[in-house]
Scaffold this active site. Sequence first.
Site, short mmCIF file in Angstrom:
data_model
loop_
_atom_site.label_atom_id
_atom_site.label_comp_id
_atom_site.label_asym_id
_atom_site.label_seq_id
_atom_site.Cartn_x
_atom_site.Cartn_y
_atom_site.Cartn_z
N ALA A 224 13.64 -10.70 -40.86
CA ALA A 224 13.23 -12.02 -41.36
C ALA A 224 13.59 -12.17 -42.82
CB ALA A 224 11.73 -12.23 -41.15
N HIS B 167 11.90 -40.97 -63.49
CA HIS B 167 10.97 -41.40 -62.44
C HIS B 167 11.69 -42.36 -61.51
CE1 HIS B 167 7.29 -42.60 -60.46
NE2 HIS B 167 7.70 -43.85 -60.58
#
Length: 477
Positions: A193, A456
Site C-alpha cells: 500500500a 479569492h
Amino acid sequence: MDPQSSFDVIVIGGGPGGYVAAIRCAQLGFATACIDDWTRAGGKPALGGTCTNVGCIPSKALLQSSEHYAHAAHAFADHGIRIDGLSIDVAKMLARKDGVVAQNNDGITYLFKKNKIAFFHGRGAFAGNDGDRWRIAIDGPGAATIVGSHVIIATGSTPRALPGAPFDNVRILDNAGALAMPAAPKRLGVIGAGVVGLEMGSVWRRLGSDVTILEALPVLLGNADEAVAKEAAKQFAKQGLAIKLGVTIGAVKVGSDDVRVEYTDETGAATSAVFDRLIVSIGRVPLTAGLGADVVGLVLDARGFIAVDDLCRTNLANVWAIGDVVRGPMLAHKAEDEGVAVAERIAGQHGHVDFNTIPWVIYTSPEIAWVGKTERQLKDAGVAYRAGSFPFAANGRARALGDTTGFVKFVADAATDRILGMHVIGPQASELISEGVVAMEFGASSEDIARICHAHPTLSEATREAALAVDKRTLNL
Ligand SMILES: Cc1cc2nc3c(=O)[nH]c(=O)nc-3n(C[C@H](O)[C@H](O)[C@H](O)COP(=O)(O)OP(=O)(O)OC[C@H]3O[C@@H](n4cnc5c(N)ncnc54)[C@H](O)[C@@H]3O)c2cc1C
C-alpha cells in the site's frame, strides 16, 4: 580520439536524473553525451526512463482518465449533468496514455538536439580508463566506445519481485504491467500500500475492479501525518478499496486463469485470496547490472545502491551517481535536483539538494502531499511545535468545485514560528504543496504565510487559513 567520441561529461541513463543532468551540463558549456537503453515498440529510443515510460507520466495519465470516468459516474449528477449509457473504452484510454508517453519521449529527444547533447542509444558500461579519462563501451543500436573526464551514473531502479513469485505481467504484474492491463480485472490484488499500489489500485477500482490491497505494515501511510493517514483510510474505504494491514504474505500460486495469495492477517490467522491479476508493488531495487562496476572497482553499499557521499561522489575520481540508484527517496524530482547539483559541482559551483524540503505526493483521490516534518517526528525528536489546520469544507472554492474532502495543516516551531512541515490531503494537494516548499526554503514563519495575500476564491486560501490556525486565529472557521 575523434571529438565525436570524447566528452567532458558522459551521463549513463536518460531518466529524469540523467537527462536533466545532461541538459544542465550542456548549459554550463560541457561537451556532453547521454547513453540510454530504453526502447519503444519499433526500436526507437524512449528517453525519460522509468518516470516517463512506466512511472510518473503514464500513471498520472491513467489516474486522470479514470478520475474523469468516476466523476462522470458519481459527481456530474450534482452539477445537473446527466449522462445515460456511460461506458469506458479501456483500449482508447491506454492508447491516449501511450500517446502522452511518446510526446514526453520526443520532447526529451528535442531538448537533447537543442542543447547539442550527443545521444547514444544502448547500454553503457565502464570499460576501463585512458589516463584520467573514463572509457565507456556502448552496446546496442548506438554501439561505440567513448571517453569522458566525468561520468554521471543515473541508471535508476527496477521493481522488486516477491520471493518465489516472479513477474510474468500476465497474472503477476509489475508497474509496467499494471499500467497496461487490457481491461479492468474483476478481482485485482495489490501487494503493497505504498504510492504505486494506492495509485494503481485507485485507477482500476474506478474502472470497476474489486480491489484488495495487502500491506505488511500495521499502519497505512506510516510516513505521512497521522491525521492525513486517518482521513486517507476513511476516503479509500468509502471508494471501496479494501486495504488489509499487518499481513504476512506466504505462497503465491499462479493458476491457469487466476492467482492465489496465501497470507496471515493482522490477527495471525492463516487465510488466502484469489485474484484475476495481482500487482506487486513492494518497492524498487537499484539498477547496476551490466554497468561494469567491478571492471573499475565502483563501490556499492550493502543494499546494492551505488555508494555516494552527500555530494553524490562515488569512490572513483570524477564519477558521480544520482537518482534512484543512490540513497534517498526514489522520486523523479529528487533525481532531477541531484542531476542539476552534480552538473554545477563539476563546473566548480555549489549545487545543493536539501532532502528536508523535497515534497512527497500521492496522486490518489483525494490527493495527498507533504513536505518537512510530521507531528510524530517532531514529538520523537523532542521539538516543541504548534500545529494549525483548516478543512476544505470551509473553503469557498472547494465548495464550488464540489470537492471538500480533507484539510491543510502546518507545523511550526513553538519558539520561532519557523515552518517545519506542511501536510495536505484534498483537492490539488500536489499543487498546493509548492507554497510550503517555497516557504520552508526561505525559512518562512507561519505568520509570513498568514500575512500574504491569497487570491479569492482559491484552494490556496485554505493554506493561508491553516497558517492562521497555528496562531489560533482563522478568519473563516
Ligand atoms: C508507477 C510509478 C509511478 C511513479 N510516480 C512518481 C511520481 O508521480 N512522482 C515521482 O517523483 N516519482 C514517481 N515515481 C518514481 C520515479 O519514476 C523515479 O524516482 C525516477 O524515474 C528515478 O529517476 P532516475 O533518473 O534515477 O532513473 P530512471 O527513471 O529509472 O531512469 C534510468 C534510465 O537509465 C537506463 N539505464 C539503466 N542502466 C543503463 C545502462 N547501463 N546504460 C544505459 N542506460 C541504462 C534505464 O533503462 C532508464 O531509462 C514513480 C515510479 C513508478 C514505478
